[in-house]
Design a protein around this motif. Sequence first.
Motif, PDB file in Angstrom:
ATOM      1  N   ILE A  30       0.821  -1.214   0.000  1.00  0.00           N
ATOM      2  CA  ILE A  30       0.000   0.000   0.000  1.00  0.00           C
ATOM      3  C   ILE A  30       0.852   1.259   0.000  1.00  0.00           C
ATOM      4  O   ILE A  30       0.544   2.234  -0.704  1.00  0.00           O
ATOM      5  N   MET A  31       1.947   1.238   0.764  1.00  0.00           N
ATOM      6  CA  MET A  31       2.752   2.447   0.971  1.00  0.00           C
ATOM      7  C   MET A  31       3.180   3.121  -0.335  1.00  0.00           C
ATOM      8  O   MET A  31       3.057   4.345  -0.477  1.00  0.00           O
ATOM      9  N   PRO A  32       3.678   2.370  -1.349  1.00  0.00           N
ATOM     10  CA  PRO A  32       4.121   3.048  -2.584  1.00  0.00           C
ATOM     11  C   PRO A  32       2.989   3.725  -3.347  1.00  0.00           C
ATOM     12  O   PRO A  32       3.232   4.601  -4.182  1.00  0.00           O
ATOM     13  N   ASN A  33       1.750   3.299  -3.089  1.00  0.00           N
ATOM     14  CA  ASN A  33       0.608   3.851  -3.841  1.00  0.00           C
ATOM     15  C   ASN A  33      -0.136   4.958  -3.091  1.00  0.00           C
ATOM     16  O   ASN A  33      -1.170   5.432  -3.552  1.00  0.00           O
ATOM     17  N   ASP A  36       0.830  11.697  -2.646  1.00  0.00           N
ATOM     18  CA  ASP A  36       1.972  12.529  -2.307  1.00  0.00           C
ATOM     19  C   ASP A  36       1.512  13.595  -1.300  1.00  0.00           C
ATOM     20  O   ASP A  36       0.815  14.549  -1.658  1.00  0.00           O
ATOM     21  N   VAL A  37       1.886  13.425  -0.059  1.00  0.00           N
ATOM     22  CA  VAL A  37       1.389  14.326   0.985  1.00  0.00           C
ATOM     23  C   VAL A  37       2.030  15.704   0.913  1.00  0.00           C
ATOM     24  O   VAL A  37       1.543  16.660   1.540  1.00  0.00           O
ATOM     25  N   THR A  38       3.117  15.841   0.147  1.00  0.00           N
ATOM     26  CA  THR A  38       3.731  17.170   0.030  1.00  0.00           C
ATOM     27  C   THR A  38       2.812  18.140  -0.707  1.00  0.00           C
ATOM     28  O   THR A  38       3.027  19.350  -0.666  1.00  0.00           O
ATOM     29  N   GLY A 120      -8.821   6.574  18.817  1.00  0.00           N
ATOM     30  CA  GLY A 120      -7.910   5.998  17.852  1.00  0.00           C
ATOM     31  C   GLY A 120      -7.444   6.939  16.782  1.00  0.00           C
ATOM     32  O   GLY A 120      -6.406   6.687  16.177  1.00  0.00           O
ATOM     33  N   SER A 121      -8.181   8.033  16.490  1.00  0.00           N
ATOM     34  CA  SER A 121      -7.808   8.930  15.394  1.00  0.00           C
ATOM     35  C   SER A 121      -7.140  10.178  15.939  1.00  0.00           C
ATOM     36  O   SER A 121      -7.755  10.960  16.669  1.00  0.00           O
ATOM     37  N   THR A 122      -5.888  10.394  15.569  1.00  0.00           N
ATOM     38  CA  THR A 122      -5.180  11.624  15.939  1.00  0.00           C
ATOM     39  C   THR A 122      -5.579  12.737  14.977  1.00  0.00           C
ATOM     40  O   THR A 122      -6.250  12.517  13.968  1.00  0.00           O
ATOM     41  N   ILE A 123      -5.141  13.942  15.302  1.00  0.00           N
ATOM     42  CA  ILE A 123      -5.373  15.069  14.383  1.00  0.00           C
ATOM     43  C   ILE A 123      -4.728  14.774  13.039  1.00  0.00           C
ATOM     44  O   ILE A 123      -5.302  15.053  11.979  1.00  0.00           O
ATOM     45  N   THR A 124      -3.548  14.161  13.065  1.00  0.00           N
ATOM     46  CA  THR A 124      -2.865  13.821  11.804  1.00  0.00           C
ATOM     47  C   THR A 124      -3.703  12.857  10.988  1.00  0.00           C
ATOM     48  O   THR A 124      -3.824  13.010   9.757  1.00  0.00           O
ATOM     49  N   GLN A 125      -4.281  11.859  11.626  1.00  0.00           N
ATOM     50  CA  GLN A 125      -5.127  10.903  10.915  1.00  0.00           C
ATOM     51  C   GLN A 125      -6.372  11.590  10.343  1.00  0.00           C
ATOM     52  O   GLN A 125      -6.809  11.281   9.238  1.00  0.00           O
ATOM     53  N   GLN A 126      -6.931  12.504  11.105  1.00  0.00           N
ATOM     54  CA  GLN A 126      -8.112  13.208  10.620  1.00  0.00           C
ATOM     55  C   GLN A 126      -7.774  14.052   9.389  1.00  0.00           C
ATOM     56  O   GLN A 126      -8.563  14.141   8.444  1.00  0.00           O
ATOM     57  N   ALA A 149      -0.890   8.892   7.860  1.00  0.00           N
ATOM     58  CA  ALA A 149      -0.512   9.724   9.000  1.00  0.00           C
ATOM     59  C   ALA A 149       0.983   9.623   9.264  1.00  0.00           C
ATOM     60  O   ALA A 149       1.657  10.634   9.531  1.00  0.00           O
ATOM     61  N   LEU A 150       1.520   8.403   9.202  1.00  0.00           N
ATOM     62  CA  LEU A 150       2.951   8.219   9.404  1.00  0.00           C
ATOM     63  C   LEU A 150       3.745   8.965   8.327  1.00  0.00           C
ATOM     64  O   LEU A 150       4.785   9.589   8.615  1.00  0.00           O
ATOM     65  N   LYS A 151       3.264   8.870   7.102  1.00  0.00           N
ATOM     66  CA  LYS A 151       3.952   9.538   5.992  1.00  0.00           C
ATOM     67  C   LYS A 151       3.892  11.059   6.148  1.00  0.00           C
ATOM     68  O   LYS A 151       4.873  11.770   5.898  1.00  0.00           O
TER      69      LYS A 151
END
Length: 797
Positions: A30-33, A36-38, A120-126, A149-151
Motif C-alpha cells: 500500500i505504501m508506494p501507492n 503525495d502528501v507534500t 484511535g484517530s489523531t489530528i494527523t489521521q483526521q 498519518a505516518l507519511k
Amino acid sequence: MLKIIKCLTVLTVLGISGLALGLTIAYFSIMPNLPDVTELKRVDWQMPLTVYSSDGKFIAEFGENRRYPTRIEDIPAQTKNAVIAIEDAHFYKHIGLDWRGIARAVWLTATTRDERVPGGSTITQQVARNFFLSNEYSYFRKFKEMLLALKMERELSKDEILGLYLNKIFFGNRAYGIAAAADFYYGKKLEELSLAESATLAGIPKFPSSGNPLSNPERSMIRRNYILQRMAKEGFISEAEMRSAQAEPNTAKAHEQITELHAPYLAEMVRIEMVRRYGEKATDSGFKVTTTVSSKDQLAAQSAVRNGLMQYDRRHGWRGAEATIDVTGKSEAELLKALRQRPRIGGLPAALMLSVSGNSAKALLDDGRTLALGPSAADGTGKSLSGAVKAGDVVRLQELSNKTMRLAQIPRAQAALVSLDPEDGALRAVVGGFAYSASNFNRVTTAKRQPGSSFKPFVYTASFERGYSPSSIVLDAPVVFKDRKGNVWRPKNDRGGFMGPIRLREALVQSRNLVSVRLLDGIGMNYARDYITRFGFSKDSLPANLSMALGTASLTPMSVARGYTVFANGGYLVDPYFIRSITDTNGTVVAYTHPKRACALCPERLAGDVSKAVVVDGFDLSADGLGKNDTAQNTGMFDPAFVGPPVTALAPQTIDPRNAFLISDMMLDVVRRGTAVEAKVLNRPDIGGKTGSTNDHRDAWFSGFGGNLVTTVWVGRDDFKPLGYGEYGGRAALPIWIDFMRAALVGVPLKNMEPPAGIIKSANGDYFKEEQYDLEMMQVPSDESFQQQTEQAYDIF
C-alpha cells in the motif's frame, strides 16, 4: 491442561506472526501507492466568490464553503490548545498515531457489539482522512489512514498539520475552518475570541450540525465546559481561568455578512460570467470581483423601477388577494409557516388577514409581527377595508412615508432598467425585474421584446447616410402595401390622424409611424438592415420587411441601450461590460478590464490611428466585419479583453459622427416638445431620447441619454398580455427613466453637444451636413410659407 496451554500459546504466536506478516505485506503493497502528501504544502482552499460594487459595497457571495484560510502562527494559543485538548492531547508528542487510543479502540471492538467505536484517530489521521480518503468505515481504509498519518509526520511539521486541520474542518452553517467559525458565530477575528468562545468552537466539529451553539446550545455548553476541564488538566489554563470561562453565558449568534448593496440581478450576471471564464471552480476559488456598478446609481435604479411599477399597478385597480389560507383552528406558528411560502420581497411583506371587521383588521406579517389596520389601509383600492379583504386573504402591505401601512400587491407588469457609460460601455446600473425573489429572469439581458418607436432613431440615422436630413420632408398620409402573396398591410399612427407633409425632425418628435415606414421604403430595406448592424445588432434580429420601421425587431434592453450609446458618444461602438477587476485570495489582480473607449478627442483618434480598435477578443468590428458574432450581438453583451489591450485602445467608429449628432439633436427636441416632454422636469438641456410602444400596449420603452449616461427602460408583461389602455412609453416607462436619471445625474455637469466638423447651422437653427446644405435650402420651404407651399414637399411616393 498443560497441553491446552501449549496449544493456546502456539496459536497465539502463530496468530501474532500471521498478523505481523499480513501487516508487513499490506504495508509494502500500500505504501508506494499512497498520495503525495507534500501536495498539502500548497492547498487551494475552497473559498466563496464575492462580488462588490465599484465603490466597495458588498453585493453577494457564491459558494458552498465560507472559509478564511489563516496561517497557523496567526491562530492564538488558547484556540489551538482548546482543539488539541479535546481532539488529540498528545499531538505534539506522537508520531502520527496514538497507540493508547488505538489499543482502546481495538479493545472496545473486541468487547462490544458496536460497529463504530470512539478513539484511535489523531489530528494527523483526521487530516489524512479529510484530504485523501472517504468516510467509508472499513479496516482497510483505517489502515491506509494510519499509513498516511505516518507519511505526513515525516514530510510535514506539526504546525503545518495542525494548520491544515484548523483550516479544513467543518463547523456547521457553511463555516469551514476556525476563522470562518469565529466570524459566523461571534462576528470576531480569532485574536478577539475569549477563552470560553475558543472552547465552544473547539467543541463544534464533533457534531457540527446538531451540536453547534445555535442548533443545540445546551449540548454545546456541556461540551464547552468539558473542554475547559480538559485544558486545565493538560496544563493549558489554570483552575481559576477554567471556572471563570465556565461561568460565561452562551453569546453565539449568526453573523452573516451584511449585504451592503442589494443587486441580485447584477450578482447573478457576475456568477454566470465567472463560471463561463473559470468553470465550476469560479465559485470556490476565493475570487473577489469588483463591478463597474456604483451603489448610488444602483439604488436609484431599484427605487425607480419599484416606484414606477407600483404606480402602474395602482392605476389598474385592486385585484384582490394574492392567495388564501384557511385560518380556522390553526396556531400562529402554523399560519406563519404557510405565509412564509410566499416570495419574500423587501419593502412589500406578505400579510395574512387574521380577522376583518368593518374598517379594521388584524394582520400577521411574514416576519412574525401582528398589526392592526384601519380604514386608511384600503386607500387607493376604491373599496372599504372589509370590501377589499377578508379573513384568510394573503396580500402585500406597503409602508408609507408617514409609517402607516396600506394594502398593496405584486404588480402584474415587469420592468427592466439598464444604464451604461457611453464612453466605454461600463454598466452603471441594472435591474432585471420587480423582485429577484419572485422571478430571477433577467429581462435586461435575456428578454427579447419589440422596441416599438424607440427603434426609429436607427432608421432615421440610416436615412441620413442616404442623403436625408432632419429638415427633409416626407408625407404623413395613409399608405397601403401588398406583398406577392396578396397580403395587405395598412400601417397606422399610434394616435391616428395624418399631418401631411412633415419634416423628419417633427416626425420623430411626434413619433409618426407612417413617416418611418415611407422613409424605410425610400432608402431600401436591405440597405437599412445592413446599416443598422453598425449599432451592434445582428442582421438576423432585424425583420426583413417594412415593419422594422415600427420597431418589430426582437431585442434585449441591453442591446438597445448599447445602440443608443453610439448616438451619445459621437458614433463609436463600445462594448457593454460589468466586471472591472478580479483578484485572487492573495489580493493579486488576475484580470482587469481595459475597455475600448470612444474618446473622440484622444490624440490617436484625432491622428486617425484606430488600428488597435478593430478587433476585440476575435470579434471583428471593422466596417467589413460587423455582424459576424451573431450570438454576442443578439444578447447585447460582449466579452471585452481582460489584462489588455492597452488602456488607450479605441472603439471603432461605426457611423459618421455627423449622423450621430443630427439624430441626437433631434432627440433633444423629443424631450423639449415631443412625446417625452415630461422629462423637462429634470431641467437639463442635455437630456434626449425616444419613447416606444408596441401594438396593444404590450411593450413600453424609453431610451435616452443625459450627462454621462445612456439609460433604457422597458415595461411589459412576461406573458405578452397588454399593459392596458393608454400605457404608452411616455406613461409607463418614461417616469421610471426620469426618477432614475434625477438621482443618477446629481452633481454630473451638463454635457455640451458641440457640432462635429462638417455640420452647418442655418439661420433658423436647423443643422445640415455641409455637402447637403445648398440642396436642402432649395427643397425646404420657409416656416412662414410652409402650409402654402406643400406642393414643393418631397414625397417619396
